[in-house]
Design a protein around this motif. Sequence first.
Motif, short mmCIF file in Angstrom:
data_model
loop_
_atom_site.label_atom_id
_atom_site.label_comp_id
_atom_site.label_asym_id
_atom_site.label_seq_id
_atom_site.Cartn_x
_atom_site.Cartn_y
_atom_site.Cartn_z
N MET C 1 0.85 -1.06 0.14
CA MET C 1 -0.09 -0.19 -0.45
C MET C 1 0.84 1.63 0.06
N ARG C 2 0.66 2.18 -0.88
CA ARG C 2 1.09 3.06 -1.17
C ARG C 2 0.47 4.09 0.26
N LEU C 3 2.19 4.77 0.80
CA LEU C 3 1.40 5.77 1.76
C LEU C 3 1.22 6.92 0.89
N THR C 4 0.38 7.74 1.04
CA THR C 4 -0.16 9.05 0.14
C THR C 4 -0.56 10.08 1.27
N LEU C 5 -0.77 11.30 0.45
CA LEU C 5 -0.86 12.73 1.55
C LEU C 5 -2.16 12.18 2.71
N LEU C 10 -4.72 10.39 7.60
CA LEU C 10 -6.33 9.24 8.12
C LEU C 10 -5.07 8.89 9.09
N ILE C 11 -4.49 8.17 9.57
CA ILE C 11 -3.31 7.49 10.16
C ILE C 11 -3.24 8.76 11.33
N LEU C 12 -3.05 9.67 11.27
CA LEU C 12 -1.86 10.37 11.86
C LEU C 12 -4.08 11.21 12.99
#
Lengths: 842, 128, 363, 333
Positions: C1-5, C10-12
């Motif tokens: 899974m690519r980490l997009t902005l 969302l994770i934050l």
Amino acid sequence: MTASADDAALDQARQQAQAARLRQVWATPGGWRYWSAVNNSEVGLWYTATAFVFLLFAGLLGLLIRVQLAVPDNDVLSAELYNQVFTLHGTVMMFLFAVPVFEAFSILILPEMLAARDLPFPRLSAFGYWCFLIGGLFVCGSIFFNAAPDGGWFMYPPLTTDLEQSGIGADIWLLGLSFIEVASIAAAVELIVGVLKCRPPGMRINLIPLYGWYVLVVAGMILFAFPPLIAGDILFELERLLDWPFFDPARGGDPLLWQHLFWIFGHPEVYIVFLPAIALLAMIIPTFAQTPIFGYSWIVLAAVGTGFLSFGLWVHHMYTTGLPAISLGFFSAASVAVAIPTGVQIFVFIATLLVGRATFSVPMLFACGALAIFTLGGLTGVMVALAPFDWQAHDSYFIVAHLHHTLIGGVLFPIIAGIYYFYPFITGRKLSDRLGRWAFWLMFVGFNISFVPMHFTGLRGMPRRIFTYPSGLGWDWLNLVSTIGAFILAAGILVLVLDVLRPKGRQPYVQRNPWRAGTLEWLTEMPGEDWGVRSVPIITSRYPLWDQPDLMRQVDEGRFYLADAEEGRRETLVTSVLDAEPMQCLRVPGNTFLTMAAAGLTGAVFIFATFHWWLATAVSAVLALVAIVAWLWTGTAIIPEKPSKPVGRGLELPLYASGPDSVGWWAMFITMLGDMAAFASLVFGYFFYWTIRPDFPPGPDAGPGVAWPFLALSLILAAWALTLAARRWNRQGLSQNLQLALPLAALLALAGTAALLAGPWQAGLQPQAAVYPATVWLLAGWTACHVVIGAIMQLYGLARSLAHRLTPAHDIDIRNIALYWHFTALTAVVTVAVLALFPKVA
Amino acid sequence: MAAERALQTAGGLWTLIVSPTVWAVHFTLCYAVAAVYCAKAGGGQAADLLPVRAWIAAVTVAALAIILWSGHRALRQWSAGAVDPPHDAATLADRRRFFGLATLLLAGLSCVATIYVALPALFIGDCR
Amino acid sequence: MRLTLRRGLLILAALAGGGLLFAWSGLFNVAASGGHWPITDWFLHWVMRSSVRTQALGIEVPELNEPAMVQRGAGHFAAGCAPCHGAPGQPQSAVVTAMTPPPPALAERIAAWQPNQLFWIVRHGIKYTGMPAWPATGRDDEVWAVVAFLLRLPELDDGTYRRLAFGDGATAHPLPPDTATLERLLPRCNACHGPGRAPATAPALAGQSGPYLAATLAAYAERRRGSGIMQLAADGLTPAAIAELAAYYAGSQAGSPPAAGTDLALLPEGEQIARRGVPASGVPACASCHDAVARYPAYPALAGQTAAYLAGQLALFQSGARGGTAYSHIMAMIASRLDDAQIAAVSAYYASQPPRQRAAALP
Amino acid sequence: MGGTGAERRRAGWRLAWPAGLALAACSGSQSALDPAGSEAERVAQLFWVMLIGTGVIWSLVIGAAVYAARVRPGPHDPAISRRLIHWGGIGLPVLALTALLAYGLQLMPELRAAGDGLKIEVSGEQWWWRVRYQTADGRSIVSANEIRLPAGERVELTLASPDVIHSLWIPNLAGKVDMIPGRVNRLVLEPTRTGNFRGVCAEFCGASHALMAFAVVVVTRPEFEQWLSQEAAAATGASSAELRRGAVLFEQVGCGGCHAIRGTAAAGTIGPDLTHLASRRTLAAGILPNEPAALRRWIAAADTIKPGVRMPSFGMLPAADLDAIVAYLASLE
């Protein structure tokens, strides 16, 4: 299908392909990259809009002033706040509206008037805009922190050099505005080169639109008027920051020097803001009279004559300072004389209306209102030009009335006329006629109710800049009337703002050239395309749209020059100064964030310096230098992939030019004229002190001596000579000689700097002790800075040569560096002569 | 070479500003001499301005001479008014005539302005 | 899974939400009884030491060897610091050692810090501990006095400490009858203002007018005059006690003139300023208020104070930190018109003058 | 001189007659249009002349514009336009301006002619006026915030400033002249009639620039002599116990550090001399009436009445002490 129909179809397809390429090359970027745009249509629009926001802000401050003065003994504002409010009102109106709006408007419309794709240095315009925005916000924002300048917009020392009585506001004023002045000068350089070198083929100098003449004159005036103020700012900030006593009489300084320097700037400045407004009228009135301007040469006379005479008026702001009557007489004479060219312009307009068939519309309404108000302001100007009358009127509300008549009648009303006139040009839609009439009558009536009574308020003894007044002196009702009028005026401006801002999405675009004007900017499509003009036409008339039938169709079909962008580069034509013969196809750089970064970092230097955060200042300065060098490295003197290209109609033009054939050389030359004006102001300061102080210089041996300065001079002249030799060797193909000469020249230059500063250092001159050592250090420091910048340039030239961006055939850089060094050498000669030799003969 | 050519092509622009420049120089010479005289010469406020007035007369005559010369040249360049304005044809001749007329008008204005600047010397006799 | 902005944001947001949920649940235990885990303890101290080290950069250390300064710091230490940190011969109480974190006994800790770091700690206090900031702003001079004392602390024995902090306990003046209050308060005051201590350790009070002394004490008590030392001393004084103290000191004999060491070269200029003022900069003669034949009771006498004290007070007036009685704005205005050289001169002059008794009261 | 001045004034008013209604609004104790000095008269006359000219020229120009744009907007003969530019733009302006410039220039030496002998040194200070009369016999008499002048004489004012730039302006008598630190300027006044006028500071000089005025009293020569000798005398001693208490308090509170009262120990030179305070027309540089209540308010709260003032407020003094000081000062005739 006939053959000709085939041809026609083919032709149309070709035109569409050309248009598509042009559109792509000149496209304004979308999203957040929109702000990287440097094209004149974008930057000009931001610039204009920002200037108007500042106008509204300053207008609100003006209303606050009127609220406070509505009744005697009022206490809506405290004395402290009132003083900040009126200082900021004047400062913002003059520095953040009146001057910039002319440059903004010119950046927006001048290229279109000249059928140019863009100004020659679009990135410089963008840099200027960002400087203006940052500096303006900084200065305006100060009032929300109770830190606005409060010494009046001309900031007379010693009130403003007293650190107890003037806080950080004075520094904000000085540094914020110095920063904006630099941006103004940059724009002036751009506009001069634009008018002289970027006209369409055939537009000889007797054919240029009158707006172009005014731009030329006004930008020239900026070049000589702003530098004295920058020089004054330097003295001022040195006194505030380092306690160098330029304006402190106890240590030999004199507060009057600031007044001289300020008004040498300040009076031409009045004409700098007034002439462009008249230029707008000179575009509007012929259109609505549907006839060429009657007396083109007279307008040129008036513009040039005013430009010169306006430099001989400055002391009329100083009639009460006790100068000898004979001195006042000279300035009185010049102040009276300047009324002649000003009057000529008004009569030329009336004459044009007489010859033509006037149709009336909102722009004309504002133009006539401007005439009525300005004429009265001009006539009261003649009154105060006479020193005896000015002794009564000076610094009273009579002056407030006079200056608002000239500035509102001579600047604001014409500019609003210009807004109504050019609004379709910018947005493709017209403003409301009905709201326009409401706006006009509210503004006109409100203005007169507000400002006509002030003549009498002033002659009945009310000084300006007072935050309160007692009742019973005969000013009460006059002031109340003025306040009521000010609110009516504000209501008119509100109507205008509402009209401009109201959504017009459903309103149809107007037809092209809606006013049936004769000048080239009305070639623009509705709505306008980013390329400005589809192809650059050949011009044979002052009013081509009237006199050259079929011009619009031929332009649209790309029948003229630069109808295509085959290489995907932004291009515009450069023509000769007098006769507009095509000389070069100039490639102008495209969108970039570099200019914004450079402006932001330069702004940071000034802002951090205001708060004395020296480390941050130094870091920003280095970063700003890096940004500027990066911008120069990537955006200037680019070597084209081929020496020349066909621009259409069988004409082949070079893509590269250096020396006086190049726009960059002219920009450097013009910039250095401004630099010389600043230097001359500093030298003027030296001799001013000599005139008024018997102990300046203290004795024949008081200065930095003879040995050090002459050693410095020889080193600097050697660096200059080596630079010239490098230019010659480069032309002869001896690049390696250039690569040896330039670093050596830089070394000599740095050694010269050291020797120049060693003189006053060895002599133990303490700049804080008295004005003489301070002045010596100042002149030496000024020259030293120039030589150091020259050394940086030499190293830049070396790097360019090593990177093969400076070659025997492509030598823009070294020629501009050499040009810079001519002026630096002159500066050094004058400095050494003054510092080392003058004390011997004084 | 290119610089020379540039100066030649810009020649019309330079001749245009000869007379206002003369006015500016004349103005500066009058102002500077009077200011330095009143500041430096003995006698203070009551110092007699006679030398300054003589100086102003001399520079005024010289300035007017140059302005008139410039105006005369401009008159010829304008073809002595043989062709009426507006000189708006895209020809070399009309460009020259335009410059001639504009230069002439500026010479006239400079002449009036120079005389104005000299007038104070007629009325004012001391440094008060 | 690519980490997009978008995913990163969302994770934050999820992390933040989880943290809030945990805090709201109350599962985190804030009890002091358990103390910190060793790792927490180490981490917090590491953060604290780093913070002090960086924040104290660039603080210039003045001369700290003056005995008067050490005594002044000692007096305040005994009243303000010893209750938590203990002192020579005075171990920490059981109550303070139950704090989390417990206040350290200082003697062995001083060597770990530079003077500028000690200054920073005393001046600003430390978050999430019981260490308070200096109660008065603009009084760096007092903080430095405490630092001067702290530097001496490791080498002090019980007796030396008591002598430094409390003096010999002598009273300056026979006590009036009915002296319960005075008997209770005077040792504290005399620790600094008593004979043998003032004017070196603290300003001499003898010879000042009662109304001036009372108004000044009230100004300290009401926080209108900033001083970490005197605010502590004046806290909780009743108006009656203030009046008694003021009357006592106003009636006491002036102490001995200050020690020699004044710069004689300054005296002529100082006298000029004191007697004639500096009219060009709007400074009236000091004498017109402070030495008037019958001085107005609201004004203090200056003669007999040390030059350092006078110059320090003028500097506080200039910086706006001085405060004081209802009359202090007069002096603030005048002090702002003096430059440093003038302050030095006039302070030296008054330090060289013998203290004068008050003349008779007003007619 | 006075007689001719009055004639000139009448001439000025005759010239002004067409200005009609404006006249009704011109009288005032601080008005350049109600001249009471020969300089102001000549300048007022110049103004009325110029106002008429301005009215005529403005009407002609705007009339021409309205005619061309609205009344008959059709094309006219270009020759008319050319003549309009030649005469309207050049010919008439040059003639009118030359005449006006000559008018202005010939006035200048006249308005700056020397004085008759009496000299007054005025120093503008933030925000009050120090006044020193130099009599012919060499005496120097210090006063403040009020200038008294004998009518019909040319009095030379020497203007200076120790702090920032001020400008002295008495509109009824003459134009203004700046007071510039490090420089000394001169202004010659020639009042032509007696009366009370008001002068102000005309150059922005800091927070309370608006609150820097002074009274100007023009009296006859004998009245002036009498006043000057009274002003030269020392203060009268306090005559009652309460006044004596006020005098003592004045000294104890330290007022004498800044203010002088000649004849007492108070010899300060920083603030205004108060020797004859009660005889002045105003307080606090022309902004308060000279009455005990105002004086008390001023001493108690100078900083709220005049922001940034250099005098501290003494509102914290006990009321009785304040009253005693006020009573004492109010007795200083």
